[in-house]
Design an enzyme around this catalytic site. Structure first.
Site, PDB file in Angstrom:
ATOM      1  N   GLU A  86       0.837  -1.206   0.000  1.00 50.96           N
ATOM      2  CA  GLU A  86       0.000   0.000   0.000  1.00 50.96           C
ATOM      3  C   GLU A  86       0.872   1.255   0.000  1.00 50.96           C
ATOM      4  O   GLU A  86       1.688   1.462   0.898  1.00 50.96           O
ATOM      5  CB  GLU A  86      -0.914   0.004   1.237  1.00 50.96           C
ATOM      6  CG  GLU A  86      -1.879   1.168   1.242  1.00 50.96           C
ATOM      7  CD  GLU A  86      -2.814   1.153   2.442  1.00 50.96           C
ATOM      8  OE1 GLU A  86      -3.063   0.068   3.000  1.00 50.96           O
ATOM      9  OE2 GLU A  86      -3.277   2.239   2.818  1.00 50.96           O
ATOM     10  N   LYS A 280      -6.885  -0.973  11.661  1.00 47.97           N
ATOM     11  CA  LYS A 280      -6.262  -1.363  10.384  1.00 47.97           C
ATOM     12  C   LYS A 280      -5.035  -0.479  10.143  1.00 47.97           C
ATOM     13  O   LYS A 280      -4.006  -0.935   9.648  1.00 47.97           O
ATOM     14  CB  LYS A 280      -7.289  -1.232   9.255  1.00 47.97           C
ATOM     15  CG  LYS A 280      -6.846  -1.792   7.916  1.00 47.97           C
ATOM     16  CD  LYS A 280      -6.103  -0.810   7.047  1.00 47.97           C
ATOM     17  CE  LYS A 280      -5.754  -1.421   5.702  1.00 47.97           C
ATOM     18  NZ  LYS A 280      -4.982  -0.507   4.856  1.00 47.97           N
ATOM     19  N   ASP A 296       4.370 -14.627  11.043  1.00 47.74           N
ATOM     20  CA  ASP A 296       3.014 -14.970  10.602  1.00 47.74           C
ATOM     21  C   ASP A 296       2.063 -13.801  10.896  1.00 47.74           C
ATOM     22  O   ASP A 296       1.596 -13.637  12.024  1.00 47.74           O
ATOM     23  CB  ASP A 296       2.586 -16.246  11.349  1.00 47.74           C
ATOM     24  CG  ASP A 296       1.227 -16.746  10.936  1.00 47.74           C
ATOM     25  OD1 ASP A 296       0.464 -15.991  10.310  1.00 47.74           O
ATOM     26  OD2 ASP A 296       0.905 -17.907  11.256  1.00 47.74           O
ATOM     27  N   HIS A 393      -2.269  10.479   0.035  1.00 49.91           N
ATOM     28  CA  HIS A 393      -2.538   9.277  -0.761  1.00 49.91           C
ATOM     29  C   HIS A 393      -2.504   9.587  -2.246  1.00 49.91           C
ATOM     30  O   HIS A 393      -1.994   8.839  -3.055  1.00 49.91           O
ATOM     31  CB  HIS A 393      -3.922   8.716  -0.402  1.00 49.91           C
ATOM     32  CG  HIS A 393      -3.851   7.734   0.717  1.00 49.91           C
ATOM     33  ND1 HIS A 393      -4.783   6.758   0.904  1.00 49.91           N
ATOM     34  CD2 HIS A 393      -2.955   7.575   1.697  1.00 49.91           C
ATOM     35  CE1 HIS A 393      -4.461   6.053   1.967  1.00 49.91           C
ATOM     36  NE2 HIS A 393      -3.355   6.528   2.468  1.00 49.91           N
TER      37      HIS A 393
HETATM   38  C1  MEV Z   1      -5.330   3.237   5.366  1.00 49.42           C
HETATM   39  O1  MEV Z   1      -4.569   2.113   4.993  1.00 49.42           O
HETATM   40  C2  MEV Z   1      -5.344   3.368   6.861  1.00 49.42           C
HETATM   41  C3  MEV Z   1      -6.227   4.465   7.406  1.00 49.42           C
HETATM   42  O2  MEV Z   1      -7.560   4.321   6.922  1.00 49.42           O
HETATM   43  C4  MEV Z   1      -6.201   4.336   8.910  1.00 49.42           C
HETATM   44  C5  MEV Z   1      -7.182   5.242   9.643  1.00 49.42           C
HETATM   45  O3  MEV Z   1      -8.209   5.622   9.089  1.00 49.42           O
HETATM   46  O4  MEV Z   1      -6.894   5.507  10.822  1.00 49.42           O
HETATM   47  C6  MEV Z   1      -5.751   5.836   6.968  1.00 49.42           C
END
Ligand code: MEV
Length: 440
Positions: A86, A280, A296, A393
């Protein structure tokens, strides 16, 4: 086109036969086989090693091997290896690491380092006899498993505790042995599963040879480690005076930045939709280090999300507060990883990652991975409560689009300049590139 059919004994085919057999499933067989072949390692020894890691290998799936510099953790500087696809994760980790290196860096600690495993079984004999015999059963199981545990014990690990859990509320006659292991520098999955399978047989032997038990009333069901490693926890922490955040608060007064940051973490603690995305963001950093070191990541992911739900609701793994004028941002999570065994030494790049990190032991690696998670979490929340994440991004997205369109260096510079304050989309970029090419 070759027919797609059920293939018997696929695993027994030679590597070339497997490629040929897979060939029928591509729309353009020749071009697919060429691509598969081009991603094979030119050194047959390395290719054999890679193919030997898994099964039915027909090529290699490359991912970028990246580094995030300037991670100051417990006073030591690390260059952190991150394997991730990513865009912007490594840039975010690096930018957070650089900022915090000037503000005391990360502090991190291993809280505990024990792994869990379970023997699930049914016993329909006298359960009060079973319960009272547990100290003796405990001894018997440890003795029975001695040939398996002796090496681990020499390294300072082994079986820590064995507990009987009465689970008859779930299923008639259902019990568990909950076993705690110290696997020292290894993640230890094989060691744990081997010991548990040994216990499964040994428990039957014990029942057979001891009065008051009926071996026929014993039914072993499953012997397997648990990926919910709530006794293999690591903590990472960032802290600095609120005013020190000024250079990193994207134009907001630092108090305002902190107020918004703390609200964002509070929301992640209360709302499952936000918590999942927030966590995430943590796993972006954690998984990238786990991957780069041959550990892992599925196990760590599963454990992390279970831990995030330990209160009964799925919540944020990190927390933020202000204490005596200091902004404090911290993370606590399970991290069952190792620096020996598995792929950690077998995969040449995993071994190299550990070398770059200064040959850490398992505990140190737990801390590094947790700090990478906290760095990415900090960078994501920082962007979310200030500029939004899309500007960062989209810069990376623009580079990807330019690569796809095979833009030259001069064209890239013109287009990056043009889109520095415009919305990026594939269509807009390709149209503008056409225009640039036409006017050349
Ligand atoms: C993107 O990979 C991760 C985010 O969505 C985490 C978040 O929203 O805190 C930017």
């Amino acid at each position: 086109m070759p027919r797609k059919k059920i293939i018997k004994g696929f695993s027994k085919l030679t590597p070339q036969q497997k490629v040929e057999a897979a060939g029928g499933f591509f729309s353009n067989r020749e071009s697919a086989l060429k691509t598969l072949s081009s991603f094979k390692h030119p050194d047959p020894e390395v290719q054999n090693l890679l193919s030997g890691i898994s099964e039915n290998t027909i090529s290699n799936f490359h991912l970028p091997y990246n580094v995030a510099p300037n991670f100051l953790i417990n006073g030591k500087v690390y260059m952190v290896p991150m394997v991730i696809e990513e865009s912007s994760v490594v840039a975010a980790a690096s930018s957070a690491a650089r900022f915090w290196a000037g503000n005391g860096g990360f502090s991190s600690a291993v809280i505990n380092k024990f792994k869990n495993g379970q023997l699930h079984f049914l016993y329909s004999g006298d359960t009060s006899v079973l319960k009272s015999a547990m100290p003796e059963i405990d001894n018997f199981l440890r003795e029975h498993a001695k040939p398996l545990t002796v090496n681990m014990e020499e390294r300072g690990g082994g079986i820590k505790s064995i507990e009987l859990k009465d689970c008859r509320e779930i299923i008639n006659n259902y019990f568990q042995l909950n076993v705690l292991f110290d696997t020292t520098q290894a993640m230890g999955a094989n060691f744990i599963n081997t010991c548990l399978e040994d216990f499964s047989v040994a428990l039957g032997t014990y029942f057979e040879n001891n009065g008051g038990f009926d071996q026929k009333k014993y039914e072993p069901l499953m012997a397997i480690l648990s990926n919910y490693n709530d006794q293999c926890l690591v903590e990472a922490r960032l802290s600095c005076p609120v005013e020190n955040l000024a250079p990193d608060s994207k134009g907001l007064p630092p108090e305002e930045f902190v107020r918004r940051f703390i609200m964002a973490v509070k929301i992640a603690d209360a709302d499952v939709y936000r918590a999942t995305t927030h966590n995430k963001g943590i796993m972006n950093g954690v998984d990238a280090v786990i991957m780069a070191t041959g550990n892992d990541y599925r196990a760590v992911e599963a454990g992390a999300h279970a831990f995030a739900s330990r209160s009964g609701s799925y919540r944020s793994l990190s927390s933020a507060t202000v204490e005596n004028g200091n902004f404090v941002f911290s993370l606590k999570m399970p991290m069952a990883i190792g620096t020996v065994g598995g792929l950690t030494r077998l995969h040449p790049l995993a071994a190299l990652s550990l070398q770059m990190l200064g040959e850490p032991d398992a505990g140190e690696l737990m801390m590094i991975a947790a700090c990478a998670g906290l760095a990415n979490n900090y960078a994501a929340v920082r962007s979310l409560v200030t500029t939004g994440i899309q500007s960062g991004h989209m810069k990376m997205h623009l580079s990807n689009i330019l690569m796809q369109l095979k833009a030259g260096p001069e064209e890239t510079a013109i287009i990056k300049d043009h889109f520095s304050n415009r919305k990026v989309s594939f269509r807009e970029v390709s149209e503008y590139l056409e225009k640039v090419r036409r006017t050349k």
